[in-house]
Design a protein around this motif. Structure first.
Motif, PDB file in Angstrom:
ATOM      1  N   ILE A  92     -14.128  -1.609 -27.942  1.00 37.23           N
ATOM      2  CA  ILE A  92     -14.172  -3.056 -28.207  1.00 37.23           C
ATOM      3  C   ILE A  92     -13.498  -3.798 -27.037  1.00 37.23           C
ATOM      4  O   ILE A  92     -12.286  -3.673 -26.850  1.00 37.23           O
ATOM      5  N   PRO A  93     -14.279  -4.537 -26.242  1.00 35.11           N
ATOM      6  CA  PRO A  93     -13.680  -5.190 -25.070  1.00 35.11           C
ATOM      7  C   PRO A  93     -12.998  -6.512 -25.416  1.00 35.11           C
ATOM      8  O   PRO A  93     -13.229  -7.528 -24.771  1.00 35.11           O
ATOM      9  N   GLN A  94     -12.192  -6.472 -26.447  1.00 40.35           N
ATOM     10  CA  GLN A  94     -11.410  -7.665 -26.801  1.00 40.35           C
ATOM     11  C   GLN A  94     -10.130  -7.235 -27.527  1.00 40.35           C
ATOM     12  O   GLN A  94     -10.183  -6.568 -28.550  1.00 40.35           O
ATOM     13  N   ILE A  95      -8.981  -7.619 -26.975  1.00 43.38           N
ATOM     14  CA  ILE A  95      -7.706  -7.401 -27.660  1.00 43.38           C
ATOM     15  C   ILE A  95      -6.972  -8.738 -27.649  1.00 43.38           C
ATOM     16  O   ILE A  95      -6.726  -9.307 -26.588  1.00 43.38           O
ATOM     17  N   VAL A 151      -0.200 -13.248  -4.968  1.00 43.81           N
ATOM     18  CA  VAL A 151      -0.544 -11.886  -5.411  1.00 43.81           C
ATOM     19  C   VAL A 151      -1.331 -12.029  -6.712  1.00 43.81           C
ATOM     20  O   VAL A 151      -0.872 -12.658  -7.662  1.00 43.81           O
ATOM     21  N   LYS A 152      -2.539 -11.483  -6.736  1.00 42.56           N
ATOM     22  CA  LYS A 152      -3.426 -11.707  -7.889  1.00 42.56           C
ATOM     23  C   LYS A 152      -3.522 -10.460  -8.757  1.00 42.56           C
ATOM     24  O   LYS A 152      -3.715  -9.354  -8.244  1.00 42.56           O
ATOM     25  N   VAL A 153      -3.407 -10.660 -10.060  1.00 39.86           N
ATOM     26  CA  VAL A 153      -3.479  -9.556 -11.023  1.00 39.86           C
ATOM     27  C   VAL A 153      -4.517  -9.915 -12.077  1.00 39.86           C
ATOM     28  O   VAL A 153      -4.435 -10.973 -12.699  1.00 39.86           O
ATOM     29  N   ALA A 154      -5.515  -9.052 -12.272  1.00 41.28           N
ATOM     30  CA  ALA A 154      -6.516  -9.302 -13.312  1.00 41.28           C
ATOM     31  C   ALA A 154      -6.737  -8.044 -14.132  1.00 41.28           C
ATOM     32  O   ALA A 154      -6.659  -6.929 -13.615  1.00 41.28           O
ATOM     33  N   CYS A 155      -7.015  -8.236 -15.416  1.00 44.37           N
ATOM     34  CA  CYS A 155      -7.115  -7.101 -16.328  1.00 44.37           C
ATOM     35  C   CYS A 155      -8.294  -7.281 -17.295  1.00 44.37           C
ATOM     36  O   CYS A 155      -8.608  -8.411 -17.687  1.00 44.37           O
ATOM     37  N   THR A 156      -8.930  -6.187 -17.650  1.00 46.90           N
ATOM     38  CA  THR A 156      -9.873  -6.162 -18.773  1.00 46.90           C
ATOM     39  C   THR A 156      -9.281  -5.197 -19.797  1.00 46.90           C
ATOM     40  O   THR A 156      -9.087  -4.020 -19.482  1.00 46.90           O
ATOM     41  N   ALA A 157      -8.939  -5.703 -20.977  1.00 47.77           N
ATOM     42  CA  ALA A 157      -8.260  -4.867 -21.977  1.00 47.77           C
ATOM     43  C   ALA A 157      -9.259  -4.438 -23.053  1.00 47.77           C
ATOM     44  O   ALA A 157      -9.931  -5.273 -23.647  1.00 47.77           O
ATOM     45  N   VAL A 158      -9.323  -3.146 -23.286  1.00 47.76           N
ATOM     46  CA  VAL A 158     -10.347  -2.579 -24.165  1.00 47.76           C
ATOM     47  C   VAL A 158      -9.707  -1.660 -25.217  1.00 47.76           C
ATOM     48  O   VAL A 158      -8.866  -0.822 -24.879  1.00 47.76           O
ATOM     49  N   ARG A 159     -10.093  -1.849 -26.450  1.00 45.34           N
ATOM     50  CA  ARG A 159      -9.621  -0.950 -27.524  1.00 45.34           C
ATOM     51  C   ARG A 159     -10.554   0.251 -27.610  1.00 45.34           C
ATOM     52  O   ARG A 159     -11.782   0.082 -27.643  1.00 45.34           O
ATOM     53  N   VAL A 160     -10.001   1.444 -27.606  1.00 44.86           N
ATOM     54  CA  VAL A 160     -10.810   2.665 -27.686  1.00 44.86           C
ATOM     55  C   VAL A 160     -10.366   3.491 -28.892  1.00 44.86           C
ATOM     56  O   VAL A 160      -9.238   3.323 -29.379  1.00 44.86           O
ATOM     57  N   PRO A 161     -11.226   4.399 -29.371  1.00 43.28           N
ATOM     58  CA  PRO A 161     -10.870   5.130 -30.589  1.00 43.28           C
ATOM     59  C   PRO A 161      -9.941   6.322 -30.363  1.00 43.28           C
ATOM     60  O   PRO A 161     -10.207   7.422 -30.830  1.00 43.28           O
TER      61      PRO A 161
END
Ligand code: HSE
Length: 335
Positions: free
Chosen positions: A196-199, A228-238
């Protein structure tokens, strides 16, 4: 000290806090546990004896020297200042996001920015995803200066608490029994056989709050310049426990995988697991229950070239990302 207390002792983080205090032989006469749901029950601690869980009362918590808070942000906003400002000058270490972004409140990972902060009355613990990645990123930043950080996460169900774990376990058990996964009630979508690509909630910029926490908190803990740039994609996994992260960095200075491996071998709180030839790399199953964050798959980035590397980390988010971090802050305070 005379006494340390844990607020929210029956939650996933609160239980790990007690284990860390026991395991690390924390120098306190007494541990007191507060939890409204479990008040009245007894917890048998191998080091601190039988502890009867108490219902929260401000006066009782103010009797303690150190208060580890594993409660909601709303609860912390209301009570943490009153506890810290009490007659015994109780030191509060708070695991919620209530205080992390206040300019005058320290946000601490002891091995990174703990120095000079030990006496502060109220210290914030970082978000678990930030803390796990920071252990590997900090030594790299010190030596090579971070310019860009791109992170994708693989976050375990336990990051969402006991209900998240229960929904994953029940979903899998029902599938085994009935051949179908029940409709989710806790997560927005079914987690078994899915990611799920949403937390947390979406922000105006399209990122989620969990993703922006990584940006905000790394900036604050590392003291990063705005460029300084920081980017994230947070994903819930089983998975059940331990968060993993795929991280790409661009650095100011030339960087090589061999040098990074050597650097991280002597970094506190980190274990290099990086032998592709024998299929050894970080995995949540192996990181679960361990204090160190595993780092591996270290390679030169074909995107950023000699000023870029890519790597993968797995770390127990309930330990380094929460309970352990708080207990080390407390240890440093009583040294
Ligand atoms: N918010 C994290 C998660 C847990 O949901 O995985 C701790 O920050």
């Amino acid at each position: 000290v005379d006494s340390v207390c844990i607020l929210g002792c029956s939650g996933a983080v609160g239980q790990e806090m007690l284990k860390c205090l026991e395991d690390r032989d924390f120098p306190t006469e007494k541990v007191r546990l507060f939890g409204n749901r479990s008040a009245g029950s007894t917890v048998s601690s191998k080091k601190f004896g039988d502890i009867v869980v108490e219902k929260f009362s401000l006066e009782a918590v103010q009797e303690c020297d150190i208060c580890l808070m594993a409660v909601s942000g709303d609860f912390s906003k209301e009570w943490a200042p009153k506890i810290a400002g009490g007659p015994k000058n109780t030191q509060v270490i708070d695991n919620s996001s209530a205080w992390r972004y206040d300019e005058d409140k320290p946000l601490v990972i002891p091995e990174i920015n703990g120095e000079g902060r030990v006496g502060e009355p109220l210290i914030a613990n970082p978000n678990c995803t930030t803390a796990v990645g920071a252990m590997a990123l900090w030594p790299i930043h010190q030596k090579y200066k971070l310019k860009k950080v791109l992170m994708s996460t693989y976050q375990a169900a336990s990051g969402a608490g006991a209900e998240g774990m229960a929904e994953l376990e029940n979903g899998l058990a029902t599938w085994v029994k009935d051949g179908a996964v029940p409709k989710p009630e806790f997560f927005a979508h079914q987690l078994p056989f899915n990611v799920i690509p949403q937390i947390d909630k979406f922000q105006e910029n399209g990122y989620t709050k969990e993703e922006m926490k990584v940006t905000w908190e790394l900036q604050k803990i590392f003291g990063l310049d705005d460029d300084v740039k920081v980017a994230c994609t947070a994903v819930r996994v089983p998975t059940l426990r331990a968060h993993s992260e795929s991280i790409t960095v661009e650095t100011e200075e030339p960087i090589s995988p061999d040098d990074v491996r050597e650097l991280l071998k002597s970094a506190p709180g980190v274990k290099v697991v990086d032998e592709p030839g024998s299929l050894k790399y970080p995995m949540p199953l192996n990181a679960t229950g361990n204090y160190d964050v595993e780092v591996g798959r270290i390679r030169q980035s074909i995107v950023f070239g000699e000023k870029g590397i890519e790597f993968f980390v797995s770390g127990d988010q309930l330990l380094r990302g929460a309970a352990l971090n708080a207990v080390i802050i407390a240890e440093n305070a009583v040294k």
